[in-house]
Design a protein around this motif. Sequence first.
Motif, short mmCIF file in Angstrom:
data_model
loop_
_atom_site.label_atom_id
_atom_site.label_comp_id
_atom_site.label_asym_id
_atom_site.label_seq_id
_atom_site.Cartn_x
_atom_site.Cartn_y
_atom_site.Cartn_z
N SER A 117 -77.80 10.81 14.18
CA SER A 117 -78.98 9.94 14.35
C SER A 117 -80.15 10.72 14.95
N THR A 118 -79.83 11.50 15.99
CA THR A 118 -80.88 12.30 16.62
C THR A 118 -81.55 13.24 15.61
N VAL A 119 -80.68 13.93 14.85
CA VAL A 119 -81.21 14.93 13.93
C VAL A 119 -82.08 14.27 12.85
N VAL A 120 -81.57 13.14 12.31
CA VAL A 120 -82.33 12.50 11.25
C VAL A 120 -83.69 12.01 11.76
N ARG A 121 -83.66 11.46 12.94
CA ARG A 121 -84.94 11.01 13.50
C ARG A 121 -85.88 12.19 13.69
N PHE A 122 -85.29 13.29 14.14
CA PHE A 122 -86.09 14.50 14.34
C PHE A 122 -86.74 14.94 13.02
N ILE A 123 -85.90 14.99 11.99
CA ILE A 123 -86.43 15.46 10.69
C ILE A 123 -87.58 14.58 10.22
N GLU A 124 -87.34 13.28 10.32
CA GLU A 124 -88.37 12.37 9.79
C GLU A 124 -89.66 12.49 10.58
#
Lengths: 638, 665
Positions: free
Chosen positions: A80-87
């Motif tokens: 979740s953290t990573v995906v939010r970061f990417i977006e």
Amino acid sequence: VREIGNNDQIFPTVKSSTSIQEQEIIEDILFIMEGVTGRHIKEIPLSENYGRRDFNIDPSIDPMNKELIKRMLPLCSDYSTVVRFIEEKQAFEYGLVNQAVGAAMRSLINDYLVLICQLEHQSREGQLTLQKLWYYMQPTIRTMEILASISNAINQGECTGGAVLSLLYEKTHKHTGDKRAQDLCSFLMQSANKPYFDILEKWIFKGAIVDTYAEFMIEERQSLVKERLQNDYNDDYWEQHYIICRDRVPVFLERQAGLILNTGKYLNVVRLCGEHFQSTPSKPFVYTDNERELASRINEAYAYASGLLLNMLLEKQRLMDRLRSIKHYFLLNQGDFIVQFMDLAEEELRKNMNDIQESRLEALLELSLRTSAANIDQFKDDVRPELLKYDLVSQIFKIASIETKREKEYAIEHSDENLTGLEAFAFNYVVKWPVSLVLNKKVSIIYHPSFFIHLTKDFTSTWVTSKRVKSNDWEKYTAAFALRQRMLNFVHNLQYYMLLEVIEPNWHQLEKAISSAKNIDDVLEAHNEFLSSSMRDCMLTNPELLSMIHKLMVVCVTYSNCMQKALKSGSARGSSHTIEFQNTISKFDDNFSALLVRLLDKVLDFSLCSMTDLKLVNILHRLDFNGFYQDQLEARHG
Amino acid sequence: PNKKSGDSSIISEAALIKDLIYNLQGIDGKYIKFDVNAAAFRPSKIADISTSRKDIVSKISECGWLYLKVRKYTDLRSLEKSFGLVGQCFCAALNNELTEFYHLVAVLDSQALQDEDQGVTVGEGVLTLRRLLLWSYEPLVRLRSLAALVDVCQGKKGGSLASIIYSYSQHGDVTIKCLMEYLLMKVVQPIFVTIIRWIYEGELQDSYNEFFVSSDPTVKEDKLWHEKYSLRKSMIPSFIPMEQARKILLTGKSINFLHHVCHDETNVRELEAVKLAETHQVETIFRQDSNQIFDRMVETVYEETSTALLEVLQKRYKFLDHLQALRRYLLLGQGDFIRHLMDLLHDDLSKSATSLYLHNLSGVLETAIRGTNAQFDDSDILKRLDVRLLEVSGNEVGWDVFSLDYRVDGPISTVFTPECMIIYLRIFNFLWRAKRMEYALSAIWREQVANARLLRNMPELTEILHNSHMLCSQMIHFVQQMQYYINFEVLECSWEQLLLKVNEAKDLDHVIAAHQEFLDTITCRCLLDVESSKILAELRAIFDQIIIFQLSQRKFYEKTKHELHLRDLFEENMKKRTALNEWGITEAEEEVEMNRRKEFIEKEVKVSSSAVIVLANSYRLMVGGFLSELASHSDQGLTYLSFRLNFNEHYNLKEVENLISKTER
């Protein structure tokens, strides 16, 4: 991971057997892994922007499985953290480097999604158990953890550009023991460095900054204009037009930062002068973890740029000729011009500063330039007269005190209303870009040891007037003439020492240094070295010596004025005047001798303290070559 | 997973997938429909879908929504007629991207069909929601950036559209960067082609007003250079620097100028250097910071075209010769001719302006040309030289209205515009006046020297003669210094600069700018600009004093000569009679003679003498005023002039200021 407690999320009641429950749990976990809400495991809404995702687990799940689930959930949180970061970092304001990091992470996420699909496939074939799932997850957990920690670090530090690179670099080195983790980090590193190195390449090969999002380690300050270099004391433009932003320098370029800055700066200067140059990297300029190779690439670019600039300055801008021309005027190299000018302008310069017409002075200067040997100098039109608001000694103090602790002491401008033109006069030299890089105002003001021009002149005229004295008056003047002779001796020797023993050899060294210079910094350094050693040897840097010399000069000037007046009015004729006159002379004598002996004493002290200042001792021998002052000196010591 | 298939109210995964595949293309499915309010695809309320599936469905169907957005944009724009070539290319590129997307959807669809046919629910190659999510992962990123781009591009066209895409292509993500550069390449294509046509042939094909060079078809050919073409600033793509845009504009303009105004058929395209630099790589236009191919092309064509243009101007239209002719005739560079002309015209010009006739003057001009070195000049140039009379408003004399004129036409009139010619005439007027002063003063001086000897025997004249000699030399000094200043410090220096710049000029604009600067400098230094109008008026007043002085001197000398003649007669008479052994004079005659002499001294000498003193005083006052004005002028050259005129402080400025303030009181 939180146990269900007072949370009001409703879980469907489970009545099926444990094995079906396990299938459902696996299905749920697969959903949760993709960031989709499951039936038995639900995410808790985030309380803060960069917060860690938590989950609620259906309490009815068998506690053993629950334990296993709890171990799996960190992966989901990390995801979740990573995906939010990417977006988030996709947006423009986070800069190219962050975007590149995001893109690299996205390709990893893609792999992760493939893994989930494979797991799903297994699960549908009924081959997946929770234990197996846990086993398959292992490598991914580690990867995702690292990605999440990087994302968190970037988010927390609000890093962009170079800072992100430093962070990645540190992470890479932290994971030296862990091969997979290191590979992962260096993969991110490679991708993240791409846009940064594109900017860097443009800077060190083209001298241009294309940095829309303020990521690059070098920042251009538009507010500093190059024209200011001519009328400001500091060499700000060269020093501060482009500056290194320390927080944007990637750690692995830390050591090369200065080099990188200079490379681009040099190219920039060449570009500003409208020269075309072709500097292209021999092979694509990309990041490698081989730091030595990186350094050698940068060095290569630097060598090219500095050579280019040096060549331009020396060949196109004829720096050497400029320096020689400046030497004519500021270091009194062109004797006939100086004499001519003083002859013409003396009358004007003797006036009070406020009464002097600058345009007249300018016309006189021009006349003397054109009527002396200076006429062949091609840069003669750049010389201008200038009247300063303070006299030379305070000015020299001001320069000498720059960047020392005494700076404040002399910072107050002594704006003296009663200055005569002679004291306030100075040459000014119009220097155009880019020669002004070397000869800026701060430097050119150092070129002013012209303060004894008028002195010699004064004495010569005193000598001329004294020739008129009739032979029967000789006796009265013997003392006066003896003193005059000593002063003349002092002034001549001082001048000789400064011009021939200090400036000439130093100048010679400067020419040699410049002709063998490899880059512009060598030239700047040689020039600075020339100036500072000349200043030091001319005793201009030491306030004590300088003030003593200045006092001596004042005594000499007053004496010469007094003499001239006396000779003209013939006041020494009357017997009553004679005594008075002789008293005055002897007062002058005492004063002068005392000062001179003190000066020699100081010089002696200095030369004893520091053995290196050998040149300074020469003045001692020169002024006291026949041991005339020897006794007095010894008396002082005794 | 197949446990749900039995349950009729729960929708099967396969059905959802089928719906989703339609959704991806923006079409409503059976259960999942587009919800306008939420602007997203939503499963219909009646369908019973688990929350997890709802979640995953909404993730996948985002693509559909984004697709719709992009599609809507291209549909709308292709209807719009005025959208232009760039826009059309943009739409085509977008459609291309969408086709790629269709391809993916088609593959997915066939996969789903296959699954359905085989009735497999488990096994290799089965499409599940998760797989769909995986498949749509990459397209999602692309569609997102396209949708964002489309949002920003609303209402933009031409160069500004390209600028936006360019700014989007500055992205750290390689996928997005490539996508945007692909679009950019397509979009730039028409711009690139237009640029090529423009810089090589000078033709402007821009029916949608989207190119950054615009042309005004109403402008006639004589103003082609100055007014016909201009830069449309909003349409300059951000990757083309301003300087380059200017060069592109200039290049095309030069070609048009060559063809239409100079009627020259030079074709730069044939040149070797131009051929070498030519490029067809469209992407070079927006990759200028990494390679210079495009820049080199523009630069080369620009240089070659400008050189060709300047060469034609120089060789065929003899630009430099005309420039020199203007310098020689209108700026009085040809000294012997001007002097001769002045000699010839002197008497005519002293008459009233109304009695002057152009044809007479033209004849005089012709004589002056024939009589001096000017006759060796090119006949074309001499033909252009003419006399012109400024408008007569009242009681001017010929001096005030006379002017030389130089006719320019054809290509060179682009540099020598009518405005420039007016400035030339004004400068000529000023120079002519200054020259006339010199002429007048030398005439006075001649007369003075000649008469000084004659009048030596009239001691009563000593004082007035001395005073007027003094005044005359003061005036001569003043006028000569003025002349020196004008000739050497103004004209020569500016001319030198002009020649240097014209020789260095790379294009016609540089030449025009240099020429304009030349005129501006002269106008300013000759006090003809607005700022110095007061000083100029003072200078005129000083000049007027000189003329008054000239007239009074002439009158005075006439009278004295008459007196001298009478006295000579008297003396001769006396001698004659003495020779006849008679009394030289009778008492009565002597009395008459003495009375006459007395009267002469009383009436003429005293009056003239005081007139000269008054004149000298007012002259001195005026020069002082003029000098103090000059000293405070902003132009440095003029401050120097003040110093030059007053080098020994003959005119004490403070005293003059006091005097002026006194007289004002």
